[in-house]
Each structure stands twice: as structure tokens, then as C-alpha cells.
Design an enzyme around this catalytic site. Sequence first.
Site, PDB file in Angstrom:
ATOM      1  CB  THR A 129      39.859  36.172  55.944  1.00 39.83           C
ATOM      2  OG1 THR A 129      38.470  36.197  55.685  1.00 39.83           O
ATOM      3  CG2 THR A 129      40.572  35.763  54.670  1.00 39.83           C
ATOM      4  CG  ASP A 130      35.332  34.391  57.085  1.00 39.96           C
ATOM      5  OD1 ASP A 130      36.084  35.374  57.248  1.00 39.96           O
ATOM      6  OD2 ASP A 130      34.165  34.519  56.651  1.00 39.96           O
ATOM      7  CD1 TRP A 155      32.013  37.502  58.665  1.00 39.85           C
ATOM      8  CD2 TRP A 155      30.036  37.574  59.706  1.00 39.85           C
ATOM      9  NE1 TRP A 155      31.148  36.688  57.985  1.00 39.85           N
ATOM     10  CE2 TRP A 155      29.926  36.703  58.600  1.00 39.85           C
ATOM     11  CE3 TRP A 155      28.911  37.761  60.511  1.00 39.85           C
ATOM     12  CZ2 TRP A 155      28.738  36.043  58.281  1.00 39.85           C
ATOM     13  CZ3 TRP A 155      27.727  37.099  60.198  1.00 39.85           C
ATOM     14  CH2 TRP A 155      27.652  36.255  59.093  1.00 39.85           C
ATOM     15  CE1 TYR A 164      40.949  40.209  52.441  1.00 40.96           C
ATOM     16  CE2 TYR A 164      39.026  38.808  52.719  1.00 40.96           C
ATOM     17  CZ  TYR A 164      40.050  39.549  53.262  1.00 40.96           C
ATOM     18  OH  TYR A 164      40.193  39.629  54.625  1.00 40.96           O
TER      19      TYR A 164
HETATM   20  N1  LIG Z   1      37.398  43.261  58.203  1.00 45.62           N
HETATM   21  C1  LIG Z   1      37.197  41.960  58.398  1.00 45.62           C
HETATM   22  O1  LIG Z   1      36.057  41.490  58.623  1.00 45.62           O
HETATM   23  C2  LIG Z   1      38.348  41.005  58.386  1.00 45.62           C
HETATM   24  C3  LIG Z   1      39.648  41.431  58.166  1.00 45.62           C
HETATM   25  N2  LIG Z   1      40.674  40.508  58.156  1.00 45.62           N
HETATM   26  C4  LIG Z   1      42.051  40.936  57.923  1.00 45.62           C
HETATM   27  O2  LIG Z   1      42.381  41.944  58.879  1.00 45.62           O
HETATM   28  C5  LIG Z   1      43.291  42.890  58.294  1.00 45.62           C
HETATM   29  C6  LIG Z   1      42.729  44.280  58.445  1.00 45.62           C
HETATM   30  O3  LIG Z   1      41.486  44.318  57.783  1.00 45.62           O
HETATM   31  P1  LIG Z   1      40.519  45.586  57.858  1.00 45.62           P
HETATM   32  O4  LIG Z   1      40.629  46.226  59.206  1.00 45.62           O
HETATM   33  O5  LIG Z   1      39.183  45.148  57.380  1.00 45.62           O
HETATM   34  O6  LIG Z   1      41.155  46.489  56.752  1.00 45.62           O
HETATM   35  P2  LIG Z   1      41.075  48.060  56.574  1.00 45.62           P
HETATM   36  O7  LIG Z   1      41.176  48.274  55.107  1.00 45.62           O
HETATM   37  O8  LIG Z   1      39.942  48.643  57.330  1.00 45.62           O
HETATM   38  O9  LIG Z   1      42.392  48.540  57.289  1.00 45.62           O
HETATM   39  C7  LIG Z   1      43.639  48.215  56.737  1.00 45.62           C
HETATM   40  C8  LIG Z   1      44.682  49.040  57.476  1.00 45.62           C
HETATM   41  O10 LIG Z   1      45.967  48.693  56.941  1.00 45.62           O
HETATM   42  C9  LIG Z   1      46.635  49.895  56.594  1.00 45.62           C
HETATM   43  N3  LIG Z   1      47.465  49.622  55.427  1.00 45.62           N
HETATM   44  C10 LIG Z   1      47.094  49.214  54.208  1.00 45.62           C
HETATM   45  N4  LIG Z   1      48.146  49.074  53.390  1.00 45.62           N
HETATM   46  C11 LIG Z   1      49.227  49.410  54.136  1.00 45.62           C
HETATM   47  C12 LIG Z   1      50.613  49.452  53.877  1.00 45.62           C
HETATM   48  N5  LIG Z   1      51.114  49.126  52.685  1.00 45.62           N
HETATM   49  N6  LIG Z   1      51.437  49.815  54.873  1.00 45.62           N
HETATM   50  C13 LIG Z   1      50.960  50.146  56.085  1.00 45.62           C
HETATM   51  N7  LIG Z   1      49.651  50.105  56.397  1.00 45.62           N
HETATM   52  C14 LIG Z   1      48.802  49.747  55.434  1.00 45.62           C
HETATM   53  C15 LIG Z   1      45.545  50.896  56.274  1.00 45.62           C
HETATM   54  O11 LIG Z   1      46.058  52.200  56.465  1.00 45.62           O
HETATM   55  P3  LIG Z   1      45.258  53.500  55.910  1.00 45.62           P
HETATM   56  O12 LIG Z   1      44.023  53.644  56.700  1.00 45.62           O
HETATM   57  O13 LIG Z   1      46.259  54.591  56.178  1.00 45.62           O
HETATM   58  O14 LIG Z   1      45.025  53.229  54.465  1.00 45.62           O
HETATM   59  C16 LIG Z   1      44.489  50.534  57.304  1.00 45.62           C
HETATM   60  O15 LIG Z   1      44.722  51.173  58.545  1.00 45.62           O
HETATM   61  C17 LIG Z   1      43.480  42.443  56.830  1.00 45.62           C
HETATM   62  O16 LIG Z   1      44.640  41.673  56.760  1.00 45.62           O
HETATM   63  C18 LIG Z   1      42.246  41.578  56.554  1.00 45.62           C
HETATM   64  O17 LIG Z   1      42.496  40.616  55.563  1.00 45.62           O
HETATM   65  C19 LIG Z   1      40.458  39.172  58.381  1.00 45.62           C
HETATM   66  C20 LIG Z   1      39.198  38.712  58.594  1.00 45.62           C
HETATM   67  C21 LIG Z   1      38.039  39.575  58.640  1.00 45.62           C
HETATM   68  C1  LIG Z   2      24.837  46.963  53.283  1.00 41.70           C
HETATM   69  C2  LIG Z   2      24.211  45.574  53.280  1.00 41.70           C
HETATM   70  C3  LIG Z   2      25.015  44.443  53.270  1.00 41.70           C
HETATM   71  N1  LIG Z   2      24.446  43.198  53.258  1.00 41.70           N
HETATM   72  C4  LIG Z   2      25.295  41.993  53.255  1.00 41.70           C
HETATM   73  C5  LIG Z   2      26.280  41.859  52.116  1.00 41.70           C
HETATM   74  C6  LIG Z   2      27.427  41.061  52.722  1.00 41.70           C
HETATM   75  O1  LIG Z   2      27.253  39.681  52.458  1.00 41.70           O
HETATM   76  C7  LIG Z   2      27.267  41.287  54.217  1.00 41.70           C
HETATM   77  C8  LIG Z   2      28.392  42.022  54.877  1.00 41.70           C
HETATM   78  O2  LIG Z   2      28.780  43.114  54.092  1.00 41.70           O
HETATM   79  P1  LIG Z   2      30.247  43.625  54.130  1.00 41.70           P
HETATM   80  O3  LIG Z   2      30.466  44.394  52.862  1.00 41.70           O
HETATM   81  O4  LIG Z   2      30.470  44.289  55.446  1.00 41.70           O
HETATM   82  O5  LIG Z   2      31.008  42.229  54.063  1.00 41.70           O
HETATM   83  P2  LIG Z   2      32.471  41.915  53.728  1.00 41.70           P
HETATM   84  O6  LIG Z   2      33.232  43.159  53.441  1.00 41.70           O
HETATM   85  O7  LIG Z   2      32.471  40.851  52.717  1.00 41.70           O
HETATM   86  O8  LIG Z   2      32.992  41.328  55.114  1.00 41.70           O
HETATM   87  C9  LIG Z   2      34.135  40.546  55.093  1.00 41.70           C
HETATM   88  O9  LIG Z   2      35.299  41.349  55.076  1.00 41.70           O
HETATM   89  C10 LIG Z   2      36.453  40.597  54.824  1.00 41.70           C
HETATM   90  C11 LIG Z   2      37.628  41.572  54.948  1.00 41.70           C
HETATM   91  C12 LIG Z   2      36.581  39.377  55.656  1.00 41.70           C
HETATM   92  O10 LIG Z   2      37.665  38.832  55.793  1.00 41.70           O
HETATM   93  C13 LIG Z   2      35.320  38.674  56.111  1.00 41.70           C
HETATM   94  O11 LIG Z   2      35.516  37.963  57.319  1.00 41.70           O
HETATM   95  C14 LIG Z   2      34.133  39.585  56.249  1.00 41.70           C
HETATM   96  O12 LIG Z   2      34.129  40.289  57.466  1.00 41.70           O
HETATM   97  O13 LIG Z   2      26.073  42.023  54.418  1.00 41.70           O
HETATM   98  C15 LIG Z   2      23.080  43.026  53.270  1.00 41.70           C
HETATM   99  O14 LIG Z   2      22.577  41.880  53.238  1.00 41.70           O
HETATM  100  N2  LIG Z   2      22.265  44.138  53.299  1.00 41.70           N
HETATM  101  C16 LIG Z   2      22.772  45.428  53.298  1.00 41.70           C
HETATM  102  O15 LIG Z   2      21.980  46.434  53.308  1.00 41.70           O
END
Ligand SMILES: NC(=O)C1=CN([C@@H]2O[C@H](COP(=O)(O)OP(=O)(O)OC[C@H]3O[C@@H](n4cnc5c(N)ncnc54)[C@H](OP(=O)(O)O)[C@@H]3O)[C@@H](O)[C@H]2O)C=CC1
Ligand SMILES: Cc1cn([C@H]2C[C@H](O)[C@@H](COP(=O)(O)OP(=O)(O)O[C@H]3O[C@@H](C)C(=O)[C@@H](O)[C@H]3O)O2)c(=O)[nH]c1=O
Length: 211
Positions: free
Chosen positions: A18-19, A67, A42
Amino acid sequence: MLARCAAETGAWLVHYSTDYVFDGSGETARDEEAATGPLSVYGQTKLEGEALIRASGCRHLILRTSWVYAARGGNFAKTMLRLAAERERLTVIDDQIGAPTGADLLADLTAQMVRTAVAQPDLDLSGTYHAVAGGQTSWHGYASFVVEQARRLGRDLKVQTIDPVPTTAFPAPAKRPLNSRLDTTKLQATFGLYLPPWQQGVERMLTEILG
Ligand SMILES: NC(=O)C1=CN([C@@H]2O[C@H](COP(=O)(O)OP(=O)(O)OC[C@H]3O[C@@H](n4cnc5c(N)ncnc54)[C@H](OP(=O)(O)O)[C@@H]3O)[C@@H](O)[C@H]2O)C=CC1
Ligand SMILES: Cc1cn([C@H]2C[C@H](O)[C@@H](COP(=O)(O)OP(=O)(O)O[C@H]3O[C@@H](C)C(=O)[C@@H](O)[C@H]3O)O2)c(=O)[nH]c1=O
């Protein structure tokens, strides 16, 4: 454990990071060599995960992205769509800058990168790569684009105003970096891949969920 197993068996390990491993200072895009400095637990644990993978000696692709959104599951764009249907006024942060990146784009990139890395072991493509969509925006710019596109697709929304606010107006227990810009030159040059502007993928997701 996965990294150890990969090292023992010679498998490739793909890891999404991640960023948030960076401190978000400055206003320019960071490359893979830039100094890290996570602001949150995190970010710190993601950075530790990266370090353990490198130390294991396994062949790996660490993709730092940001994001992330997809048509399925929860994400910021969907939260904005829900709030825009319920409220006349939204307040959204405009001083955190990054690139919304689709899970589908990440899947495509990963498939291409793994194919190339496995097919050309002599090139030793193991390493860390920044993997985000092209361009940049703020959460406010992202929210405004989502609302504009949703209306274009015929969605009836209540929202009249999207107020830009600084991060300081949105207190959160975990600190977020202000500058999430990631330089993707290494990925594009190494694998010959093109990263489309972030708007393309967001538009596609909205068409999928609203169209
Ligand atoms: N969301 C973002 O903006 C970003 C995310 N990332 C990285 O991408 C990855 C996924 O993130 P994100 O999609 O947001 O996360 P979510 O929490 O939405 O999804 C995580 C997934 O991993 C599964 N999981 C969690 N723990 C386990 C485990 N012990 N064994 C098997 N499966 C597991 C969960 O399953 P279940 O649904 O069954 O709990 C879920 O499907 C992470 O590594 C995160 O750090 C990086 C940059 C940005
Ligand atoms: C709901 C809401 C959020 N926000 C802001 C708060 C926050 O800074 C931003 C995005 O909210 P989120 O909770 O989706 O952000 P966040 O969960 O921090 O998103 C991050 O997730 C992790 C897993 C990553 O690795 C990052 O790259 C990034 O995607 O929007 C507002 O300004 N107004 C609003 O009404």
C-alpha cells in the site's frame, strides 16, 4: 509462512502492499526506492510484511497500490453513491491526493507480470513495483466524478453540494497520508504495461453496478 514455503519450493509469491507505507509528505510521486515512514499501524504492518518477504529469499512481486475499488464489495465510491442518495450535502476531504485503482486492473497487471516473470527467469524480475491507475485526484475529486457519472447513467441523487474539506476537519483514529502519489515508471518500463487514467476504471465500475 507463505514466503518461507515459496522460498522452499521455488514458487513466486505475489503480495499486495500500500501507499500507506509512506508518510505522505511532499507533493511529488514516490518511486520504489523512496524512504518509507508509515503513519499508522496498518501501514507499519504492511511494511513489515514486505520486509519479511524480501528477507525470506523467495521470488516475489510486491505490488504497492492505493484506493482500491471493485464492482463487488464495499468501497469509497459505493459509500459516496449511498450518501449522495440520502443527503443534500456531502463533505469530502480534498487534501489527500492519490489514484483510485480497480481490482480488475490489478488482476490484469498481476496476470501479465507473473506470466512475464515466470517465462523469463534469467531477467530476475523479482522485486517491488508501484501499481496504480494513471493520473491523480483527491477524495473530493473522486466523489465528484462518481456523482457526475452516476447522474449521467440515470441515477436519481439527492445531493446538491459536495463541500471540499481538509483532513483536519475529518478526525480519524488512524492517520492517513496526504500525498499518496505513486510513481509507476518501473512497472511500465519493466513489463511494457500501460496504466490507464483512473477515470476509465471508475466509469466501468459504475456502468457495471448502475448500468
Ligand atoms: N483497499 C485498498 O484500498 C487497498 C488494499 N490493499 C491491500 O489489498 C489487500 C486486500 O485489501 P482489501 O480488499 O481492502 O481487504 P478486505 O478486508 O476487503 O478483504 C480482505 C480479504 O481477505 C480475506 N482474509 C482475511 N484474513 C484471511 C485469512 N486469514 N485467510 C484467508 N483469507 C483471509 C477476507 O475474507 P473474508 O471476507 O472471508 O473475511 C477478505 O476476502 C490487503 O492486503 C490490503 O493491505 C493495498 C492497497 C490499497
Ligand atoms: C465517508 C467519507 C470519507 N471521507 C474520506 C476519509 C478518508 O480519508 C477517505 C477514504 O475513506 P476510506 O475509509 O475509504 O479510506 P481508507 O480505508 O483509508 O482507504 C485506504 O484503505 C487502505 C486499505 C489502503 O491501503 C489505502 O490505499 C486506501 O485505499 O475519504 C470523506 O472525506 N467524507 C466522507 O463522507
